[in-house]
Design a protein around this motif. Sequence first.
Motif, mmCIF file in Angstrom:
data_model
loop_
_atom_site.group_PDB
_atom_site.id
_atom_site.type_symbol
_atom_site.label_atom_id
_atom_site.label_comp_id
_atom_site.label_asym_id
_atom_site.label_seq_id
_atom_site.Cartn_x
_atom_site.Cartn_y
_atom_site.Cartn_z
ATOM 1 N N ALA A 167 0.839 -1.199 0.000
ATOM 2 C CA ALA A 167 0.000 0.000 0.000
ATOM 3 C C ALA A 167 0.877 1.254 0.000
ATOM 4 C CB ALA A 167 -0.926 -0.004 1.224
ATOM 5 N N MET A 168 1.960 1.216 0.752
ATOM 6 C CA MET A 168 2.890 2.335 0.804
ATOM 7 C C MET A 168 3.533 2.574 -0.559
ATOM 8 S SD MET A 168 5.987 2.802 3.554
ATOM 9 C CE MET A 168 6.812 1.302 3.013
ATOM 10 N N LEU A 169 3.802 1.509 -1.302
ATOM 11 C CA LEU A 169 4.413 1.613 -2.622
ATOM 12 C C LEU A 169 3.386 1.742 -3.743
ATOM 13 C CD1 LEU A 169 7.250 -1.088 -2.421
ATOM 14 C CD2 LEU A 169 7.453 1.381 -2.109
ATOM 15 N N ASN A 170 2.107 1.748 -3.379
ATOM 16 C CA ASN A 170 1.026 1.847 -4.359
ATOM 17 C C ASN A 170 1.066 0.682 -5.349
ATOM 18 O OD1 ASN A 170 -1.272 3.063 -5.455
ATOM 19 N ND2 ASN A 170 -0.075 4.213 -6.958
ATOM 20 N N VAL A 171 1.269 -0.521 -4.813
ATOM 21 C CA VAL A 171 1.303 -1.734 -5.626
ATOM 22 C C VAL A 171 0.075 -2.575 -5.295
ATOM 23 C CG1 VAL A 171 2.556 -3.879 -6.094
ATOM 24 C CG2 VAL A 171 3.812 -1.750 -5.739
ATOM 25 N N ARG A 172 -0.594 -3.052 -6.345
ATOM 26 C CA ARG A 172 -1.788 -3.886 -6.167
ATOM 27 C C ARG A 172 -1.661 -5.149 -7.010
ATOM 28 N NH1 ARG A 172 -3.410 1.349 -6.667
ATOM 29 N NH2 ARG A 172 -4.545 2.268 -4.904
ATOM 30 N N PHE A 173 -2.251 -6.223 -6.514
ATOM 31 C CA PHE A 173 -2.266 -7.479 -7.245
ATOM 32 C C PHE A 173 -3.714 -7.942 -7.415
ATOM 33 C CE2 PHE A 173 1.767 -7.335 -4.973
ATOM 34 C CZ PHE A 173 2.674 -7.635 -5.980
#
Length: 503
Positions: A167-173
């Motif tokens: 979430a901190m890196l704005n990464v979603r799967f």
Amino acid sequence: MRAVLDRLQTAHKKGSIIRELLRQKGHSKKKIVIDFSSPNIAKPFHVGNLRSTIIGRYVDYLLRSAGHEVTSINYLGDWGSQIGLMVRGFREFVDDSVWNDADPVKRLKLLRDTYVRSATLAQTDERYARESREVFARMEAQKSDEHWPIWQQASEISRQHLNNFYAMLNVRFDRWDCESAHVTAAKEMVDQLIERRIAERREDGLCVVHSVVNSVDTNASSSSSDLYALLRKADNSTLYLTRELAAIFDRRRRYDADEYLYVVENGQRLHFEQLKLVLRRMGEGELAEKVGHVNFGHVMGMSTRAGRVELVDDLLDAGVRLANDVILHSHSVKVAKEEDVKSVAFQLALSAIIANDLKRRRASDYEFSFERAFNFKDDSGPMIQMKHARLCGIERRNREEFGDFETSWVDYPLEESDVGKELMKRLSLFEPALEESLSQLQPCTVVVYAFQLARLSASALKPLRVIGQPKEIAVPRLFILSLTRKVLAECLIALGLTPLEEM
């Protein structure tokens, strides 16, 4: 040139320049599964995981922008020999009262420290190493109930931490998968391969598949004649390759994709050769051809003022401290609101790390240094952010006077100065850069383009002065500068960064 500029502006109005430009090319739509990041539980998130994460996210973004149907998977390493080390170490080194009193963050640190301590001891103590292997073998055979709670807690704590980290890196799967989910299928598959005489059990108890180059195995490479794949250990426990095979069959059942991409370091090349070998021996040559290795090089060291670091948490902390120092002491970098300093510092740190990583070809090894990555005068992520923020300031200061210049610019002649022509030419090269980046899955093409555009925009600010100019000169200039800012923003977003508007 006017048509090119209008094409970029029209694409921006539709929501995304990158998406509109790539989809207008009419690429054949594919179903693509992309596996990236994929860390091990109870182990530190290290720079190799970070490389896989930021490269995978970029490739994911570009493929979706081109109109492909993409499914992103985070395949957690929650099984294997490292689990035996972690569980054995937990029993040996962790005091129950300390564990029960610890919060989730401290528990994660305990697990990480325990794994490192256990793995280190196993290198010199053969008895301890053997016992750790036996622990894992009993767990896989489901004969070790006392170890399951440790594994389950480690999995849950690691997932919570990773969710916060992503979430901190704005990464979603789209989907989280894990090795442990494919153990049963992997065991059954090995038994079937032995029965079909594709795999053989050797005298030492190992189960292997050998390569066979003949008229039937037409897809095998000329160098694969002596290749073999180990599928099961002597104690009958599965291996990473075995579980990977079971996982890809599961992915085919779920998605029936045209491509299955794995964003994994160069060192795993042999793993994918073995994966394809077994698939071809199974008569699954078509599936083997769909497997793609999006490889990347090794980070030989990440240095900060405090020394070298390997953990991403430490790397980000060092980056934020340096960014704060820059904001406090630099004459060229200022944050208008004190409450924004923290978020700006974090974005600058991310920009430094990500742009420095993606500016070179994926397969390249490199050594990271914040001193280079944070240089605002050279090619760096913070340099792009600073140029973008300055262009935002020009738009804000002039928008009230010149109104809707994005529409009215067509009523005036284009900028005739040399630097104006050069800037427009550079804007026209954005589309070819995107195409090249997509065809090769190379982030560096767009990163290098963004460096060039940002530097050129800085040299253009004085010659393309807007304030005090008549409308027929000011409006075309303001439009070109605004369009430059929009393209820079698109580049930053593609890298997973938030474009800074004030700095």
